[in-house]
Design a protein around this motif. Sequence first.
Motif, short mmCIF file in Angstrom:
data_model
loop_
_atom_site.label_atom_id
_atom_site.label_comp_id
_atom_site.label_asym_id
_atom_site.label_seq_id
_atom_site.Cartn_x
_atom_site.Cartn_y
_atom_site.Cartn_z
N HIS A 126 37.53 40.62 38.53
CA HIS A 126 36.90 41.92 38.30
C HIS A 126 37.60 42.69 37.19
N LYS A 127 38.92 42.49 37.03
CA LYS A 127 39.64 43.15 35.94
C LYS A 127 39.15 42.61 34.59
N TYR A 128 39.03 41.30 34.52
CA TYR A 128 38.55 40.69 33.27
C TYR A 128 37.14 41.16 32.94
N ASP A 129 36.27 41.21 33.95
CA ASP A 129 34.88 41.63 33.72
C ASP A 129 34.80 43.08 33.25
N LEU A 130 35.64 43.95 33.80
CA LEU A 130 35.57 45.37 33.41
C LEU A 130 35.98 45.55 31.96
N VAL A 131 36.99 44.85 31.51
CA VAL A 131 37.39 44.94 30.10
C VAL A 131 36.28 44.40 29.21
N ILE A 153 32.45 45.84 39.64
CA ILE A 153 32.38 46.70 40.85
C ILE A 153 32.30 45.83 42.10
N CYS A 154 31.43 44.84 42.09
CA CYS A 154 31.26 43.97 43.26
C CYS A 154 32.55 43.21 43.57
N GLY A 155 33.20 42.69 42.52
CA GLY A 155 34.44 41.93 42.74
C GLY A 155 35.55 42.79 43.30
N ALA A 156 35.71 44.01 42.76
CA ALA A 156 36.75 44.90 43.27
C ALA A 156 36.47 45.30 44.71
N LYS A 157 35.22 45.56 45.02
CA LYS A 157 34.87 45.97 46.38
C LYS A 157 35.05 44.83 47.37
N ALA A 158 34.67 43.62 46.98
CA ALA A 158 34.74 42.48 47.89
C ALA A 158 36.17 42.16 48.27
N HIS A 159 37.13 42.46 47.37
CA HIS A 159 38.52 42.09 47.63
C HIS A 159 39.42 43.31 47.83
N ASN A 160 38.79 44.45 48.16
CA ASN A 160 39.51 45.65 48.60
C ASN A 160 40.41 46.25 47.52
N TYR A 161 40.01 46.15 46.25
CA TYR A 161 40.71 46.87 45.18
C TYR A 161 40.00 48.21 45.00
N ILE A 162 40.24 49.15 45.91
CA ILE A 162 39.49 50.39 45.97
C ILE A 162 39.68 51.22 44.70
N GLN A 163 40.93 51.22 44.14
CA GLN A 163 41.20 52.04 42.96
C GLN A 163 40.48 51.49 41.73
N GLU A 164 40.35 50.17 41.64
CA GLU A 164 39.68 49.58 40.50
C GLU A 164 38.16 49.60 40.68
#
Length: 915
Positions: A126-131, A153-164
């Motif tokens: 999800h970090k790579y996709d956002l950049v 958004i989906c990747g961060a949510k699925a793995h509980n990276y709430i801040q990202e």
Amino acid sequence: LGQLASPSTLGSQSFDIEAILQSLREINFLFGLHYFYFHQAHLKYLFHDAQPAFTFSTLAREYLEPVTGFIIEHVFYFYDSLICLACIPQSVDINGDVASAFLERVQGNQNKMRVLASHAPMNFKHKYDLVQAEYHRLLGNRMEAIELYDSAICGAKAHNYIQEEALANELAAKFYLDWGKEKVAAGYMQESYYCYTHWGAKAKIDDLEQRYSHLLKPILSPLSSEVNLIDTLATISPSNVSSPSLDNISSSTTTSINTALDFASVLKASQAIADSIELDELLQRLTQIILELAGGDRCALFMPNDDEIWELRANTTPSITDLCAEPLDNASHVPAQLVHYVKNTQEVIVIDGSDVETPVIDNYLSHQQPQSVLCLPLLNQGTLVGVLYLQNQLTRGVFSRDRITFLNFLCAQAASSLEKARLYQQSQRNAERLERSLIALGEAREELLQDECIMRKQALALIDLSQNPAIAQGNVDVAFRSLTETTATTLQVERVSIWLFDEDRTHIQCTDLFSVPTQQHSDGARLNVAEYPTYFTAIAQDAILPVQDAWNNPATIEFRNGYLDTLGIVSMLDASFYMDCELRGLVCCEQLHRKRDWSQADQNFVRSVANLVALTLESKRHYKKSEALEQALADLKTSQLQMVQSEKMSALGNLVAGIAHEINNPLGFVSGNIGELRLSFHDLVDCLQAYRDAYPNPRQDVQERLEDTDIDFVLDDLPKMLNSMKSGCDRIRSISTSLRMFSRADTESKVKANIHEGLDSTLLILKYRLKAKDFRPEIQVIKNYGELPDINCFPGQLNQVFMNILANAIDMFDEMAERHSLDGLKANPQQIQIQTQISGTHGVEIVIRDNGKGMSEDVCTKIFDRKFTTKAVGKGTGLGLAIAHQVIVEKHGGYLEVKSELGQGTEFVIHLLPE
């Protein structure tokens, strides 16, 4: 955040930035400097201050090396890319010098993040996709940006990276806002606001409210409190709704459900349900409340009885409630097939209109054709305790999503209350049975009432004890302490103890004694059975031994001197328990200083406690058997793997032996003929020289032929060719010998073997992996062999140990090489050192160490465990070192140690003890 005038700046009156930085520089704490500059850049970016963020990020990059390998390194690449992209204005030429410098830096970061995303997508994709989304935003590729924003958004949510998840929503909202799609932007910005709120970022929340108040207006308005109730209830009690028509039912079909079903109604209904403990009262109150608040005209509740037969327990209309116990399969006036479906699937079924296709064919629904139907399960901690059926015969759309959410919450409370009421009813039944037995004995009414109260207390105590997890788990210490303490409290007796016979039944020992006067537990007392024959004969004949006067009762008079008189015991109530048809122990209750007439209830209670003691011991035995079976299964799997490995090694040995045989035959022919060829060549040279001496001036045609042949060069080069052929034959013979030595099959007993030959043969097998590759130079092997005698061992298994350790080191070096430059690896070459020496009296020590990345202390403690591996998924089984440890410890009686520190390499030490 939220406590400083400028939330984007680290520092306060108690935190002097300059002083801190100065002290970090003085002690050369580069790690701390990177942390400070990175977090300062992070804050500046979050609060839309891109240029200062870039300055601090650049400073953080200067101190990046100390954090290499830590998680913050990859987080830095992520935010550094976002900061660089934020520094490029939308109007700037993307191919210009300014933008190119930023984009080149972003590309370097993304190259690293791409590798991480492929190996650990749950952490980095999800970090790579956002950049990438921000990059496509700058390029004007809107469709690609949209897809990447949503993916991040989906990747961060699925793995509980709430801040990202919050950051991705915020950036997506800004993207849509710049595009002019304010409504879409509002949705993303509101989701970002919720995520930041969940994260606890107060200052960031305040910043969003100030910057985007027009986008956040719907959720910042006072009306939002009405919606939050439904959302909260849906979160507390989620439901699995299955409905072909629910999507067509508006949540506002009722008259303002958010107003009618307010928080006060929730509390009132929930409290009314929770206050009921009598099952019949609860059934009546529950169905009336749900019918009143659900908007139906009929409510039916179905529950299983003690024999697991499902029954209709309550049938309620607005005017009357009928409590019954009619079997579900015999009830024609209810949708039995639909109830069975919900019971089996635990789905919430909603039917709106008689023309909607139902998930099951139900005769009742087909005949009655109610306009609105709701059938939902009652679950208590995942266990089905009942099914609730609601209908409205005349009105469609009664059961909307919001109403189902409310009802599902109430049903969750109801399920818990029903289970408690069922247990309470069960305790009442036990009390009633005890009461009837007392009536049969002809006791007075006053005594019956008193005994009923006592029995209720005892029944509840037994229920609590039976639900004690220590009993089911066979935790003897905890269970016995709970049993003695609860028994003493319930019976109001001063001393309660548990005694167990030893194996030969000659002695009995106290495993736990609870004394009410001291409020302490003790154990250890031991009695000789032969010294109290009358007592033990009596307790063996009668499961319960109630003694009012222990000093004069024939069964207990043996304890008078030295026990009863010393402790002041007057009355005793003892119960025995059996296991495998043998007397296993006793539960003893002892009353001090006054006589006590033990009631039947007291006797039944102590008998039940004795049964619970036996149950605890049985659970412990089963638990041990289960552990033994699990261990046997694990050993069997390991043995199977070892057998497979052994078969592989045997097959490899046969294959290698066959190949070596096939190679050695022609090799011997070639090698033997080379010697003969060398002798014949010398004879030819002598003969040719004799011709030259006899005819120093040959004819012209002979002279030209000699010059064309360059006979002098041939005579000089041919011996070298023969020597090279001889060297090649020796090399092939050496390789063949090493292969046969590595893969040779072990015998049933140990044999004398040379450890160095095993190590060398293993290194020869791995030589192709040690060689230089495109991404790393050759791995150096430094051998420091001592003078070792041949030792008794299983050489094939030792070779397997060497192979596992060395192969793991090579795998680790290959993994490290992916994160380091080739020049850096050449400057600090990767090395494996092998050292052997005599240890103790004729013992042998083999040390294999590398200069790799090392392991943490936690990893070292688990490195020899089965199924534990530090490799990526699919690259390791976790059995190599476990098998190695077993071979050294169990097969050879030695021991295998590992020593490692992060960044300092790893050392394996093999000790083979003398026999």
